[in-house]
Design an enzyme around this catalytic site. Structure first.
Site, PDB file in Angstrom:
ATOM      1  N   SER A   6       0.848  -1.199   0.000  1.00  0.00           N
ATOM      2  CA  SER A   6       0.000   0.000   0.000  1.00  0.00           C
ATOM      3  C   SER A   6       0.886   1.253   0.000  1.00  0.00           C
ATOM      4  CB  SER A   6      -0.917  -0.005   1.230  1.00  0.00           C
ATOM      5  OG  SER A   6      -1.736   1.143   1.195  1.00  0.00           O
ATOM      6  N   HIS A  31      -0.563  -1.284  -4.356  1.00  0.00           N
ATOM      7  CA  HIS A  31      -1.939  -0.877  -4.044  1.00  0.00           C
ATOM      8  C   HIS A  31      -1.947   0.639  -3.907  1.00  0.00           C
ATOM      9  CE1 HIS A  31      -5.841  -1.628  -1.851  1.00  0.00           C
ATOM     10  NE2 HIS A  31      -5.498  -0.547  -1.189  1.00  0.00           N
ATOM     11  N   ASP A  33      -4.143   3.832  -3.052  1.00  0.00           N
ATOM     12  CA  ASP A  33      -5.391   4.292  -2.431  1.00  0.00           C
ATOM     13  C   ASP A  33      -5.785   5.653  -2.981  1.00  0.00           C
ATOM     14  OD1 ASP A  33      -4.105   2.702   0.387  1.00  0.00           O
ATOM     15  OD2 ASP A  33      -6.031   2.201  -0.515  1.00  0.00           O
ATOM     16  N   MET A  35      -8.402   8.564  -2.795  1.00  0.00           N
ATOM     17  CA  MET A  35      -9.397   9.060  -1.835  1.00  0.00           C
ATOM     18  C   MET A  35      -9.849  10.466  -2.248  1.00  0.00           C
ATOM     19  SD  MET A  35      -7.620   7.996   1.768  1.00  0.00           S
ATOM     20  CE  MET A  35      -6.809   6.414   1.990  1.00  0.00           C
ATOM     21  N   HIS A  64      -7.466   1.377  -5.434  1.00  0.00           N
ATOM     22  CA  HIS A  64      -8.552   1.187  -4.451  1.00  0.00           C
ATOM     23  C   HIS A  64      -9.290   2.510  -4.386  1.00  0.00           C
ATOM     24  CE1 HIS A  64      -9.638   0.495   0.080  1.00  0.00           C
ATOM     25  NE2 HIS A  64     -10.707   0.546  -0.701  1.00  0.00           N
ATOM     26  N   MET A  66     -11.643   4.919  -3.055  1.00  0.00           N
ATOM     27  CA  MET A  66     -12.443   5.328  -1.901  1.00  0.00           C
ATOM     28  C   MET A  66     -13.036   6.695  -2.239  1.00  0.00           C
ATOM     29  SD  MET A  66      -9.870   3.991   1.056  1.00  0.00           S
ATOM     30  CE  MET A  66      -8.481   3.956  -0.072  1.00  0.00           C
ATOM     31  N   MET A 133     -12.472  -4.991   3.701  1.00  0.00           N
ATOM     32  CA  MET A 133     -11.824  -4.007   4.559  1.00  0.00           C
ATOM     33  C   MET A 133     -11.831  -4.506   6.002  1.00  0.00           C
ATOM     34  SD  MET A 133     -10.809  -1.764   2.453  1.00  0.00           S
ATOM     35  CE  MET A 133     -10.091  -0.687   3.701  1.00  0.00           C
ATOM     36  N   ASP A 168      -7.656  -5.729   3.501  1.00  0.00           N
ATOM     37  CA  ASP A 168      -6.989  -4.428   3.503  1.00  0.00           C
ATOM     38  C   ASP A 168      -7.220  -3.716   4.828  1.00  0.00           C
ATOM     39  OD1 ASP A 168      -7.239  -1.493   1.259  1.00  0.00           O
ATOM     40  OD2 ASP A 168      -5.938  -1.966   2.958  1.00  0.00           O
TER      41      ASP A 168
HETATM   42  C1  DX5 Z   1      -6.868   2.360   4.282  1.00  0.00           C
HETATM   43  C2  DX5 Z   1      -6.224   1.856   2.995  1.00  0.00           C
HETATM   44  C3  DX5 Z   1      -5.165   0.831   3.242  1.00  0.00           C
HETATM   45  C4  DX5 Z   1      -4.075   1.319   4.177  1.00  0.00           C
HETATM   46  C5  DX5 Z   1      -3.412   0.119   4.812  1.00  0.00           C
HETATM   47  O1  DX5 Z   1      -8.029   3.063   3.944  1.00  0.00           O
HETATM   48  O2  DX5 Z   1      -7.198   1.279   2.161  1.00  0.00           O
HETATM   49  O3  DX5 Z   1      -4.618   0.384   2.012  1.00  0.00           O
HETATM   50  O4  DX5 Z   1      -3.111   2.048   3.489  1.00  0.00           O
HETATM   51  O5  DX5 Z   1      -2.517   0.596   5.774  1.00  0.00           O
HETATM   52  P1  DX5 Z   1      -2.342  -0.239   7.145  1.00  0.00           P
HETATM   53  O6  DX5 Z   1      -1.849  -1.598   6.724  1.00  0.00           O
HETATM   54  O7  DX5 Z   1      -1.343   0.542   7.920  1.00  0.00           O
HETATM   55  O8  DX5 Z   1      -3.706  -0.311   7.770  1.00  0.00           O
HETATM   56 ZN    ZN Z   2      -6.564   0.352   0.311  1.00  0.00          ZN
END
Ligand code: DX5
Ligand code: ZN
Length: 216
Positions: A6, A31, A33, A35, A64, A66, A133, A168
Site C-alpha cells: 500500500s 496498491h 489508495d 481518496m 482502491h 475510496m 476491509m 486491507d
Molecule cells: C486504508 C487503505 C489501506 C491502508 C493500509 O483506507 O485502504 O490500504 O493504506 O494501511 P495499514 O496496513 O497501515 O492499515
Molecule cells: Zn486500500
C-alpha cells in the site's frame, strides 16, 4: 499469494523511487489508495499517481477507489495504466454496469466492502476481486476490526473459487496467515507489515512471504 504494498504508507515525496524499491523487493503488486475527501475523510492520491508508478515500475497496479463517484475515474485510471480497479459497493448503485465499463476499459474490476456492510450483495453479482476491509477506510495505521476473519470466510462461502479475496487494513504477517486460512489470497500490506520503520523492504516482504508460504 499476492503481496500488495500500500504505497500510501511509503515516502509520499519519493513515490517513484518507492515503487522501484518495492518492485525490487519482490512485491506482487502495488496498491494505490485513491481518496476524494468525501467517501472517506481524507484526500489522497489520484490517477496520475498510478501513471507515475506505471512509468517507474512493471509490477501490477491496483487502484482502491475510496470515492463517491467511482465511475468518474474509470477512463483516467485506465489511461494511467491501472491493472485492477476496486471500487466500493457502498458508493455504487449500479455495480454490474460499472464492472462492465471497467472491463471494457481494459482493467480487471474488483469490489471493496467496508466492515459493517452486509455481504449478501455477493449472492447477486460476481467480481474477479473482492476486497474485504478490516479497518474503516481512509487512513493507514488503524487497528484490525475483529470481524475481519469471519467476513473473509463468509465471502469465501458466497463466491466461486476463482474469485480473488483481498484483505486491507492492519494486515500484519500474523493476521495475513489467518486471513489466508479463511480464504484470502491478496494481502494489502501497509504499516504493520511491509512499511516498518528502519526495516528495508526486501526484509519485510521476505518476512511476509515466508509467513504466507511460497504456495501460490
Ligand atoms: C486504508 C487503505 C489501506 C491502508 C493500509 O483506507 O485502504 O490500504 O493504506 O494501511 P495499514 O496496513 O497501515 O492499515
Ligand atoms: Zn486500500
Amino acid at each position: 499469494m499476492d503481496i500488495s504494498a500500500s504505497i500510501m504508507c511509503g515516502r509520499v515525496g519519493a513515490l517513484a523511487e518507492e515503487g522501484r524499491l518495492l518492485a525490487e523487493a519482490g512485491v506482487d503488486s502495488i496498491h494505490v489508495d485513491i481518496m476524494d475527501g468525501h467517501f472517506v475523510p481524507n484526500l489522497l492520491f489520484g490517477p496520475e499517481i498510478v501513471r507515475a508508478l506505471n512509468d517507474a515500475t512493471d509490477v501490477p497496479l491496483h487502484a482502491h477507489l475510496m470515492v463517491t463517484s467511482p465511475g468518474s475515474y474509470v477512463e483516467p485510471c485506465a489511461d494511467a495504466g491501472t491493472d485492477v480497479f476496486m471500487f466500493h459497493i457502498e458508493a455504487e448503485p449500479f455495480p454490474l454496469r460499472l464492472m462492465e465499463r471497467v472491463a471494457n476499459a481494459g482493467m480487471t474490476p474488483g469490489i471493496a466492502v467496508n466492515p459493517a456492510t452486509p455481504l449478501d450483495f455477493l449472492r447477486h453479482l460476481s467480481a474477479p476481486y473482492v476486497l474485504v476491509m478490516s479497518v474503516e477506510p481512509g487512513f493507514a495505521g488503524q487497528k484490525w476490526i475483529a470481524s475481519g476473519l469471519d467476513r473473509i470466510a463468509e465471502v469465501r462461502s458466497l463466491v466461486s473459487d476463482d474469485v480473488i479475496i483481498g484483505v486491507d487494513g492492519n494486515v500484519s504477517p500474523e493476521k495475513a496467515a489467518l486471513a489466508r486460512d479463511a480464504g484470502a489470497s491478496l494481502f494489502v500490506c501497509g504499516t504493520s507489515s511491509v512499511f516498518r520503520p528502519q526495516v528495508d523492504y526486501r526484509t519485510t516482504v521476505a518476512d511476509m512471504r515466508s509467513t504466507l508460504g511460497a504456495i501460490a
